[in-house]
Design a protein around this motif. Structure first.
Motif, PDB file in Angstrom:
ATOM      1  N   ALA A  68     -14.821  -3.484  27.630  1.00  0.00           N
ATOM      2  CA  ALA A  68     -15.908  -3.756  28.571  1.00  0.00           C
ATOM      3  C   ALA A  68     -16.717  -2.492  28.859  1.00  0.00           C
ATOM      4  O   ALA A  68     -17.955  -2.537  28.919  1.00  0.00           O
ATOM      5  N   SER A  69     -16.033  -1.369  29.026  1.00  0.00           N
ATOM      6  CA  SER A  69     -16.729  -0.117  29.311  1.00  0.00           C
ATOM      7  C   SER A  69     -17.580   0.324  28.129  1.00  0.00           C
ATOM      8  O   SER A  69     -18.730   0.748  28.297  1.00  0.00           O
ATOM      9  N   ILE A  70     -17.016   0.218  26.925  1.00  0.00           N
ATOM     10  CA  ILE A  70     -17.774   0.626  25.741  1.00  0.00           C
ATOM     11  C   ILE A  70     -18.965  -0.296  25.520  1.00  0.00           C
ATOM     12  O   ILE A  70     -20.077   0.155  25.216  1.00  0.00           O
ATOM     13  N   GLY A  71     -18.740  -1.611  25.670  1.00  0.00           N
ATOM     14  CA  GLY A  71     -19.831  -2.550  25.458  1.00  0.00           C
ATOM     15  C   GLY A  71     -20.979  -2.384  26.433  1.00  0.00           C
ATOM     16  O   GLY A  71     -22.139  -2.646  26.094  1.00  0.00           O
ATOM     17  N   SER A  72     -20.686  -1.924  27.639  1.00  0.00           N
ATOM     18  CA  SER A  72     -21.734  -1.790  28.651  1.00  0.00           C
ATOM     19  C   SER A  72     -22.405  -0.424  28.657  1.00  0.00           C
ATOM     20  O   SER A  72     -23.558  -0.301  29.091  1.00  0.00           O
ATOM     21  N   THR A  73     -21.720   0.603  28.184  1.00  0.00           N
ATOM     22  CA  THR A  73     -22.283   1.963  28.255  1.00  0.00           C
ATOM     23  C   THR A  73     -22.833   2.479  26.932  1.00  0.00           C
ATOM     24  O   THR A  73     -23.724   3.344  26.943  1.00  0.00           O
ATOM     25  N   ALA A  74     -22.343   1.983  25.794  1.00  0.00           N
ATOM     26  CA  ALA A  74     -22.784   2.508  24.502  1.00  0.00           C
ATOM     27  C   ALA A  74     -24.297   2.380  24.288  1.00  0.00           C
ATOM     28  O   ALA A  74     -24.927   3.329  23.787  1.00  0.00           O
ATOM     29  N   PRO A  75     -24.953   1.244  24.637  1.00  0.00           N
ATOM     30  CA  PRO A  75     -26.412   1.189  24.444  1.00  0.00           C
ATOM     31  C   PRO A  75     -27.160   2.236  25.251  1.00  0.00           C
ATOM     32  O   PRO A  75     -28.163   2.804  24.767  1.00  0.00           O
ATOM     33  N   PHE A  76     -26.684   2.521  26.459  1.00  0.00           N
ATOM     34  CA  PHE A  76     -27.380   3.510  27.291  1.00  0.00           C
ATOM     35  C   PHE A  76     -27.142   4.931  26.774  1.00  0.00           C
ATOM     36  O   PHE A  76     -28.019   5.787  26.881  1.00  0.00           O
ATOM     37  N   ILE A  77     -25.960   5.175  26.229  1.00  0.00           N
ATOM     38  CA  ILE A  77     -25.709   6.491  25.631  1.00  0.00           C
ATOM     39  C   ILE A  77     -26.602   6.689  24.418  1.00  0.00           C
ATOM     40  O   ILE A  77     -27.178   7.771  24.219  1.00  0.00           O
ATOM     41  N   GLY A  78     -26.719   5.643  23.582  1.00  0.00           N
ATOM     42  CA  GLY A  78     -27.635   5.747  22.450  1.00  0.00           C
ATOM     43  C   GLY A  78     -29.075   5.908  22.886  1.00  0.00           C
ATOM     44  O   GLY A  78     -29.840   6.666  22.273  1.00  0.00           O
ATOM     45  N   LEU A  79     -29.466   5.214  23.955  1.00  0.00           N
ATOM     46  CA  LEU A  79     -30.836   5.346  24.470  1.00  0.00           C
ATOM     47  C   LEU A  79     -31.086   6.751  25.001  1.00  0.00           C
ATOM     48  O   LEU A  79     -32.185   7.314  24.812  1.00  0.00           O
ATOM     49  N   PHE A  80     -30.087   7.326  25.650  1.00  0.00           N
ATOM     50  CA  PHE A  80     -30.236   8.697  26.119  1.00  0.00           C
ATOM     51  C   PHE A  80     -30.426   9.650  24.942  1.00  0.00           C
ATOM     52  O   PHE A  80     -31.248  10.588  25.012  1.00  0.00           O
ATOM     53  N   GLY A  81     -29.691   9.417  23.857  1.00  0.00           N
ATOM     54  CA  GLY A  81     -29.882  10.241  22.665  1.00  0.00           C
ATOM     55  C   GLY A  81     -31.279  10.091  22.086  1.00  0.00           C
ATOM     56  O   GLY A  81     -31.872  11.068  21.604  1.00  0.00           O
ATOM     57  N   THR A  82     -31.816   8.875  22.145  1.00  0.00           N
ATOM     58  CA  THR A  82     -33.181   8.647  21.658  1.00  0.00           C
ATOM     59  C   THR A  82     -34.200   9.400  22.507  1.00  0.00           C
ATOM     60  O   THR A  82     -35.108  10.069  21.987  1.00  0.00           O
ATOM     61  N   VAL A  83     -34.064   9.286  23.824  1.00  0.00           N
ATOM     62  CA  VAL A  83     -34.998   9.979  24.724  1.00  0.00           C
ATOM     63  C   VAL A  83     -34.905  11.489  24.529  1.00  0.00           C
ATOM     64  O   VAL A  83     -35.929  12.184  24.496  1.00  0.00           O
ATOM     65  N   TRP A  84     -33.697  11.979  24.394  1.00  0.00           N
ATOM     66  CA  TRP A  84     -33.509  13.415  24.192  1.00  0.00           C
ATOM     67  C   TRP A  84     -34.143  13.875  22.876  1.00  0.00           C
ATOM     68  O   TRP A  84     -34.809  14.909  22.830  1.00  0.00           O
ATOM     69  N   GLY A  85     -33.943  13.083  21.821  1.00  0.00           N
ATOM     70  CA  GLY A  85     -34.517  13.455  20.524  1.00  0.00           C
ATOM     71  C   GLY A  85     -36.034  13.396  20.523  1.00  0.00           C
ATOM     72  O   GLY A  85     -36.710  14.268  19.958  1.00  0.00           O
ATOM     73  N   ILE A  86     -36.605  12.345  21.153  1.00  0.00           N
ATOM     74  CA  ILE A  86     -38.062  12.231  21.209  1.00  0.00           C
ATOM     75  C   ILE A  86     -38.663  13.370  22.019  1.00  0.00           C
ATOM     76  O   ILE A  86     -39.722  13.937  21.661  1.00  0.00           O
TER      77      ILE A  86
END
Length: 242
Positions: A126-144
């Motif tokens: 449950a924790s991975i399913g709910s937090t993984a998209p936001f962690i990936g989104l944070f990586g996207t924002v950081w990279g952009i």
């Protein structure tokens, strides 16, 4: 120009690489939980089928108990039978409450322990399913952010200069979804199968309770009693003072 996760790793800074490593670790952890819980559920379903088929058809309680297999933390049916027997071995329990109430309590404790063990690992998914998209989104924002800063420093703003770095950063969002989707699907599948196993265990506990209560009622009238079960085959002998 290189593209893909390898390019994101080579061109990313410490934060970007840490996010990728975190997502890889979360993916490995979720798949490990899915495979482990899946094998556990298959074993419990097979054992529940054997218990319902063989236990109540045995000629005696000893044979019925032997049909459940060897003792262990992964054998809830045998633990329930042993809990029912232990409830009758404690004479102090009858002083505190009625025998059937004490039996119900002992069976409930044993069942709750196994239900808690069934639910283990679901919190991780449950924790991975709910937090993984936001962690990936944070990586996207950081990279952009860093890509735009580099483009601004170079003084070039053409589409060809922006598309590559921004596209590479969006890979992090896809990576986060790649980690989250199996975790969510695994959580739902395991939770649904857990409910099926829990239903069978509740039914087995109820049948055990009814069976042992019949033996307790017969003990009051005779020194030694053989109480027949509602199902064919099995019988239980309860000795006085046990």
């Amino acid at each position: 120009m290189q593209y893909g996760l390898n390019a994101v790793w080579q061109q990313g800074d410490v934060v970007a690489r840490a996010i990728m490593l975190l997502l890889i670790l979360m993916s490995m952890l979720s798949w490990g939980v899915i495979f482990y819980k899946g094998m556990e559920l298959l074993r419990l379903k097979r054992r529940a089928t054997i218990a319902e088929r063989d236990f109540w058809l045995a000629g005696s309680l000893a044979e019925a108990q032997a049909s459940l297999g060897s003792p262990g933390s992964g054998n809830p049916h045998l633990d329930l039978v042993e809990a029912a027997q232990e409830a009758y071995r404690g004479p102090q329990s009858e002083e505190m409450m009625a025998p059937d109430e004490w039996l119900h309590r002992c069976l409930g404790i044993a069942l709750d322990e196994h239900l808690a063990r069934l639910a283990s690992g679901l919190g991780v998914l449950a924790s991975i399913g709910s937090t993984a998209p936001f962690i990936g989104l944070f990586g996207t924002v950081w990279g952009i952010y860093h890509a735009l800063m580099a483009i601004s420093a170079a003084g070039q703003s053409s589409l060809s200069q922006v598309a590559g770095p921004v596209g590479e950063s969006l890979v992090m969002t896809a990576f986060g979804l790649f980690v989250a989707i199996p975790a969510v699907l695994g959580y739902n599948t395991i939770a649904r199968n857990n409910r099926g196993v829990a239903h069978k265990l509740h039914r087995f506990r109820h049948e055990l309770h009814s069976f042992f209560v019949r033996g307790e009622r017969g003990r009051a009238s005779k020194g030694t009693n053989i109480a027949p079960s509602s199902r064919p085959g099995i019988s239980i002998m309860i000795q006085p003072g046990i």
